[in-house]
Scaffold this motif. Structure first.
Motif, PDB file in Angstrom:
ATOM      1  N   THR A   1      -4.968  -0.518  -3.239  1.00 44.16           N
ATOM      2  CA  THR A   1      -4.287   0.462  -2.392  1.00 44.16           C
ATOM      3  C   THR A   1      -2.940  -0.070  -1.935  1.00 44.16           C
ATOM      4  O   THR A   1      -1.915   0.615  -2.020  1.00 44.16           O
TER       5      THR A   1
ATOM      6  N   GLU B   1       0.047  -0.556  -4.568  1.00 42.17           N
ATOM      7  CA  GLU B   1       0.642   0.662  -5.120  1.00 42.17           C
ATOM      8  C   GLU B   1       1.602   1.354  -4.152  1.00 42.17           C
ATOM      9  O   GLU B   1       2.263   2.328  -4.514  1.00 42.17           O
TER      10      GLU B   1
ATOM     11  N   ASN C   1      -8.019   3.759  -1.992  1.00 37.21           N
ATOM     12  CA  ASN C   1      -7.197   4.106  -3.144  1.00 37.21           C
ATOM     13  C   ASN C   1      -7.409   5.550  -3.599  1.00 37.21           C
ATOM     14  O   ASN C   1      -7.194   5.887  -4.754  1.00 37.21           O
TER      15      ASN C   1
ATOM     16  N   ASP D   1      -2.873   9.224  -3.936  1.00 40.30           N
ATOM     17  CA  ASP D   1      -1.838   8.785  -4.863  1.00 40.30           C
ATOM     18  C   ASP D   1      -0.493   8.689  -4.136  1.00 40.30           C
ATOM     19  O   ASP D   1       0.035   9.690  -3.661  1.00 40.30           O
TER      20      ASP D   1
ATOM     21  N   LYS E   1       2.445   8.490  -5.143  1.00 39.83           N
ATOM     22  CA  LYS E   1       3.593   9.196  -5.737  1.00 39.83           C
ATOM     23  C   LYS E   1       3.850  10.526  -5.026  1.00 39.83           C
ATOM     24  O   LYS E   1       4.928  11.111  -5.173  1.00 39.83           O
ATOM     25  N   TYR E   2       2.872  11.003  -4.232  1.00 41.14           N
ATOM     26  CA  TYR E   2       3.044  12.260  -3.511  1.00 41.14           C
ATOM     27  C   TYR E   2       3.553  12.064  -2.083  1.00 41.14           C
ATOM     28  O   TYR E   2       3.717  13.040  -1.353  1.00 41.14           O
TER      29      TYR E   2
ATOM     30  N   TYR F   1      -4.752  12.993   3.869  1.00 43.47           N
ATOM     31  CA  TYR F   1      -3.446  12.533   3.375  1.00 43.47           C
ATOM     32  C   TYR F   1      -2.377  13.321   4.137  1.00 43.47           C
ATOM     33  O   TYR F   1      -2.105  14.487   3.848  1.00 43.47           O
TER      34      TYR F   1
ATOM     35  N   LYS G   1      -7.410  12.815  -6.301  1.00 39.07           N
ATOM     36  CA  LYS G   1      -7.389  11.639  -7.150  1.00 39.07           C
ATOM     37  C   LYS G   1      -8.807  11.098  -7.231  1.00 39.07           C
ATOM     38  O   LYS G   1      -9.373  10.661  -6.237  1.00 39.07           O
TER      39      LYS G   1
END
Length: 244
Positions: free
Chosen positions: A23, A26, A96, A99, A101-102, A163, A208
């Motif tokens: 986690t 990344e 994890n 994601d 990237k969001y 999130y 994810k």
């Protein structure tokens, strides 16, 4: 720093020795601070975080001697972020499951002045619904509807999605110590945001799937959160509309 704003991430972690390293590694370089709150884990979560801190000085470990619940762990990360003068604080799970990237999709609406609080919404993706156990999907639908009533935010979906991103200006207004500390803190927070007329935005983020396993016991969870939502509805109406 991201677009001239200091960004922190609050990561609640309970028995996440298997996935916490993955986690952390990344998380993008533009994130200024990473607050990992080990909520009294019984495994090596803290030891692994300390080892990771040797290679990444952005990480700050908060260790609870008593388990406070996921909401309590997140709030402690927020408090540390406020002390460090972060402008925006995101929340990512320690398993994890989210994601990174969001992250811009959550952060940009706040920077652009379109929202004060953003949250992920997985329900727009058919794969998420298809892969969700029927009982869990049914519970999510029920809690979504009850949360709309309780919070006053009728446009939101997937209220159990953790999130999120929130402006530091919001955190400086709401009473962080009064937020429900266990699973259900997300629903509780929405009612508190509505009382202050903060803008909440759903952001479509696909689920994810990985090695994580949910720690929620849904039979008890749905019942407890339903009671919480009823109390929140009464409190919100009394506080905001009746001025009591």
């Amino acid at each position: 720093m991201y677009k001239g704003h200091k960004i922190g991430i609050s990561i609640p972690a309970y028995n996440e020795e298997k996935l916490i390293w993955k986690t952390l590694e990344e998380i993008p370089e533009y994130i200024d601070k990473i607050y990992v709150c080990d909520d009294c884990s019984k495994d090596r979560t803290s030891e692994i975080v300390k080892e990771f801190m040797k290679k990444d000085q952005r990480v700050d470990l908060i260790k609870h001697e008593i388990n406070t619940g996921v909401g309590g762990a997140i709030v402690d990360g927020w408090k540390k972020g406020l002390l460090d003068k972060m402008d925006i604080l995101a929340v990512m799970a320690g398993d994890n499951q989210m994601d990174p990237k969001y992250l811009p999709d959550l952060i940009d609406p706040i920077i652009d002045g379109k929202a004060d609080y953003t949250k992920g919404n997985r329900l727009n993706g058919s794969d998420y619904v298809l892969n969700m156990p029927k009982f869990r999907h049914f519970g999510n639908v029920i809690l979504s509807y009850l949360t709309k009533i309780s919070s006053g935010y009728w446009h939101i979906k997937d209220p159990q999605n953790g999130y999120t991103a929130i402006s530091a200006n919001v955190l400086n207004v709401i009473d962080l110590d009064s937020i429900y500390p266990w699973y259900g803190y997300l629903n509780d927070l929405l009612a508190r945001l509505n009382v202050h007329d903060f803008r909440v935005m759903d952001v479509a983020i696909p689920a994810k799937y990985g090695e994580e396993k949910s720690k929620i016991k849904y039979s008890k969870y749905i019942f407890r959160v339903s009671l919480l939502l009823l109390n929140n509805y009464i409190w919100r109406v009394k506080t905001k509309h009746l001025k009591l």
